[in-house]
Design an enzyme around this catalytic site. Structure first.
Site, short mmCIF file in Angstrom:
data_model
loop_
_atom_site.label_atom_id
_atom_site.label_comp_id
_atom_site.label_asym_id
_atom_site.label_seq_id
_atom_site.Cartn_x
_atom_site.Cartn_y
_atom_site.Cartn_z
N ASN A 175 -8.71 1.48 10.78
CA ASN A 175 -7.74 1.20 11.82
C ASN A 175 -8.08 2.01 13.08
OD1 ASN A 175 -5.47 0.87 13.46
ND2 ASN A 175 -4.05 0.90 11.85
N THR A 176 -7.99 3.35 12.98
CA THR A 176 -8.18 4.18 14.17
C THR A 176 -9.57 3.99 14.79
OG1 THR A 176 -6.70 5.78 13.16
CG2 THR A 176 -7.98 6.54 15.04
N LYS A 227 0.87 -1.18 0.00
CA LYS A 227 0.00 0.00 0.00
C LYS A 227 0.90 1.23 0.00
CE LYS A 227 -2.85 2.71 3.07
NZ LYS A 227 -3.45 2.81 4.39
N ALA A 229 -9.02 5.48 5.36
CA ALA A 229 -8.77 6.66 6.19
C ALA A 229 -10.02 7.49 6.45
CB ALA A 229 -7.71 7.56 5.57
N GLY A 230 -10.26 7.75 7.70
CA GLY A 230 -11.30 8.68 8.10
C GLY A 230 -12.62 8.04 8.48
N GLY A 235 -7.07 9.10 10.57
CA GLY A 235 -7.18 9.07 12.03
C GLY A 235 -8.26 9.96 12.60
#
Lengths: 258, 64, 416
Positions: free
Chosen positions: A207-208, A98, A185-186, A159
């Site tokens: 992830n976050t 990635k 992301a986000g 994040g």
């Protein structure tokens, strides 16, 4: 319509889960449960300088059979991303990578121009390249030309858990690009992951949202269900929305002769 | 001195293999870049560190 | 239905007549329509296979009213949605389709309508396409304008205020060669701001040359995407080579043209399948060449000289309107041109829904603009390709479009 097996194909590899799980910002001991409850078949990793004090190897915590997707985080340009990708391959995790190139440490926004360059070089070397990018149609087309195996637009700053801030632009990529569009992301909530899947996204990377949840494995399961539900809704074809009210007016087709 | 992961170490004259063992690295978990070239694992024994060498030792960690 | 097209001229020699009859009656006497002539460039492109596969798999009878409603409620129209909108199930939704089409048109084009005129500079033709008035066996007055005559025609047209022109020839590479057409383009650039071409398909290098001469748009009608039917209608000549024609737009774009136009001649074969293939031809090329401009036309078969007995597969006005609305909803960015084959009432109505370009001051004959524009008799003119229905002049068209609440645009184009 013929019934077909619904799988995600990236670089010729078939996956049945559409949830790509990040492994950052939480303890190694939770990874196995997270992967299991997420039903994930792909897990992302970062490459970092090895510290002799830490003897634990993250690979020991990731269940066998899971495809490893190392990212190039830390790279600030294409050269550094290529270098990190080479190191990742030497670490023995296959050919997936990635690409993540950030020239900006405040907002951590990806550098699309450098990402295209790195994609082209790594694809030529035989990597299965999955570039993380800011959702721009022209850039996405260049990434296709450069040999990307999927395109990973961001939904909101990394994040941030702010959800589908770039929704309109991601929809354009889904409509126009003949590669899997993986929203990365986000994404902060399962409902947002579901919404992206309803739009036609091929997969979700998170992830976050999990790392900061109260109960990580439970949130992983929630994402899994939401992503599966959104996928089913997309395949089923969304039904009628009654918001597009027809304005009464003179008939437009009154002039027709027959 | 040899620059290893950004720090100067008095490792000149040692084989890379010996250095990694003394420093406590797990060979299975790392990759080594020696003067900007990735070193295959089978070359660890035969590579002798010299003054001015730059070595990067990396491993996987959690990431998104 | 083939036979209704065949017309034997009394002026053909016995030999020519025998050849013509053999082509008509003996399929084995015709060339393989998939085989390129030696001078034809072959490009490697997956577009044709994708379009034809989708067309062949299209079962329009399987779509229901629910599919159509769902399609009309989607923000962006998918290929599946488009298939539903083209199906018979969508016929009762014509008014809703028109409303949605108008919304899409206004989003991309405002309330403008572009005006242009075609100019036929030669009607020599080496093809035998059985339905066409210009076909090589048909006994018509043949003419090719020389540079002086072309310039004279252009002066007459330009003095009417027209700024966009479409140059047309019959398909004769020997009579109307690329350099002849190039010279016409150079002249056209003197009098018009925008020059389009509707000529026989050529190779990339020829398109590049014609672009350098001033042309920027290339329109090629595929006539029908149904190869089996195509083979029975285009019996002789370069046009018989079906894939070379299909790839013309792609070669034109590679040659530097800004835009390309497409169409099936609706009624030659199953019009729903042909309409699907036409739109997918645009759809896939747009994905491959996103910088290009695209436009669609929608001719239906009309009577030709020496043959008024044609009875085409029926494409009524309501069906034509359905096709055009479906085109607009599926390809909101594409221009839609409606020719003077259609009536003034139809063109006025369709311009308010989805058409973006209409012709005015049209003659499909050769060298007769002065006669038609001023009433002055010309000594020698060539016969027309087909009869037109809407005969309005530029001035009349401009006034009518304003009266319909539309903004006529003569040109907003920059040649770069």
């Amino acid at each position: 319509m013929e019934k077909q097996e619904d799988c995600l194909v990236i670089g010729g590899h078939r996956f049945y889960s559409r949830f790509i799980l990040g492994s950052g910002k939480y303890s190694l001991q939770l990874i196995e449960a997270a992967v299991r409850d997420a039903g994930a078949e792909i897990v992302t990793l970062a490459v970092r300088r090895a510290n002799t004090k830490e003897q634990e190897n993250i690979l020991d915590y990731i269940p066998k059979g899971v495809t490893l997707l190392p990212n190039t985080s830390g790279a600030r340009n294409a050269d550094e991303a290529v270098r990190i990708a080479h190191l990742a391959r030497e670490l023995g995790c296959g050919d997936f990578v990635k690409i993540e190139i950030m020239r900006d440490s405040k907002y951590l926004l990806p550098d699309n121009g450098e990402t295209i360059k790195a994609t082209e070089r790594l694809a030529k070397e035989g990597f299965v390249v999955m570039p993380y990018m800011y959702p721009d149609l022209n850039v996405a087309r260049d990434l296709v030309e450069a040999g990307a195996a999927a395109v990973m637009p961001l939904a909101a700053p990394i994040g941030s858990n702010k959800g589908l801030a770039t929704k309109e632009f991601i929809q354009i990529l889904i409509d126009e690009i003949d590669l899997p569009i993986i929203v990365d992301a986000g994404i902060g909530k399962p409902s947002e992951a579901c919404a992206a899947m309803e739009m036609g996204a091929a997969a979700i990377m998170a992830n976050t949202a999990l790392a900061t949840a109260g109960n990580l494995p439970l949130m992983a399961a929630a994402f899994k269900d939401a992503i599966a539900a959104g996928r089913k809704a997309y395949l089923a074809g969304l039904g009628r929305v009654l918001t597009r009210g027809a304005a009464a007016s003179d008939p437009l087709t009154g002039f027709l002769h027959d | 001195m040899v620059r290893i992961n950004g720090e100067d170490k008095a490792a000149a004259g040692k084989s890379l293999c010996d250095y990694l063992q003394e420093a406590g690295y797990d060979r299975r978990a790392i990759a080594v870049e020696y003067n900007e070239v990735i070193l295959p694992k089978q070359d660890y024994e035969t590579t002798v560190l010299q003054d001015g060498d730059v070595v990067e030792i990396v491993c996987f960690m959690g990431g998104g | 239905m083939e036979n209704q097209f065949f017309v034997d001229s009394e002026k053909l020699s016995d030999g020519a007549l025998a050849k013509k009859h053999q082509l008509e009656q003996d399929p084995a006497s015709r060339k393989d329509p998939l085989e390129y002539f030696p001078d034809m460039e072959q490009i490697d492109s997956p577009v044709r296979a994708r379009v034809i596969a989708a067309m062949e798999a299209y079962d329009y009878a399987s779509y229901t009213a629910a599919d159509v409603r769902r399609a009309l409620n989607h923000d962006s129209c998918t290929v599946e949605d488009f298939k539903a909108l083209l199906s018979p199930a969508a016929q009762p939704f014509l008014e809703e389709m028109a409303a949605r089409a108008r919304l899409e048109t206004s989003r991309h084009f405002g309330n403008t309508v572009y005006l242009f005129t075609p100019l036929y500079i030669a009607n020599y033709c080496e093809n035998y396409c059985v339905y066409c008035g210009f076909n090589c066996y048909n006994d018509i007055k043949r003419l090719q304008l020389d540079a002086g005559q072309i310039e004279h025609e252009m002066q007459v047209i330009a003095s009417s205020g027209m700024e966009e022109i479409l140059l047309l020839t019959g398909e004769s590479k020997t009579k109307s060669n690329v350099s002849y057409i190039g010279e016409a383009c150079k002249l056209a650039r003197k009098y018009f701001k925008n020059v389009g071409l509707e000529i026989y398909p050529v190779n990339t290098e020829d398109y590049r040359y014609l672009h350098e001469c001033g042309a920027d748009y290339v329109t090629v009608f595929q006539e029908t995407y149904d190869l089996k039917k195509y083979e029975t209608l285009h019996l002789l000549g370069h046009k018989r080579v079906w894939p070379y024609r299909f790839e013309a737009q792609e070669r034109a774009l590679r040659g530097g043209m800004r835009g390309v136009g497409f169409s099936a001649l609706l009624g030659l074969s199953d019009f729903r399948k042909d309409a699907l293939a036409t739109a997918l031809h645009v759809y896939y090329l747009q994905r491959k060449y996103p910088q290009a401009e695209f436009s669609l036309s929608c001719p239906r078969l009309r009577p030709i000289i020496n043959n008024d007995k044609i009875n085409p597969l029926d494409v009524g006005e309501r069906q034509l309107c359905q096709i055009l609305c479906a085109y607009r909803i599926f390809l909101p960015f594409a221009g839609i041109t409606v020719s003077s084959r259609e009536s003034a009432a139809f063109r006025n109505g369709i311009a308010k829904i989805c058409a973006t370009k209409i012709s005015a001051g049209v003659s499909t004959g050769i060298g007769d603009h002065e006669e038609k524009y001023t009433g002055k008799d010309e000594a020698r003119t060539g016969d027309e390709q087909f009869e037109i229905c809407d005969t309005r002049s530029l001035e009349a068209m401009y006034a009518d479009m304003v009266a319909e609440g539309l903004q006529p645009v003569l040109n907003d184009y920059l040649y770069v």
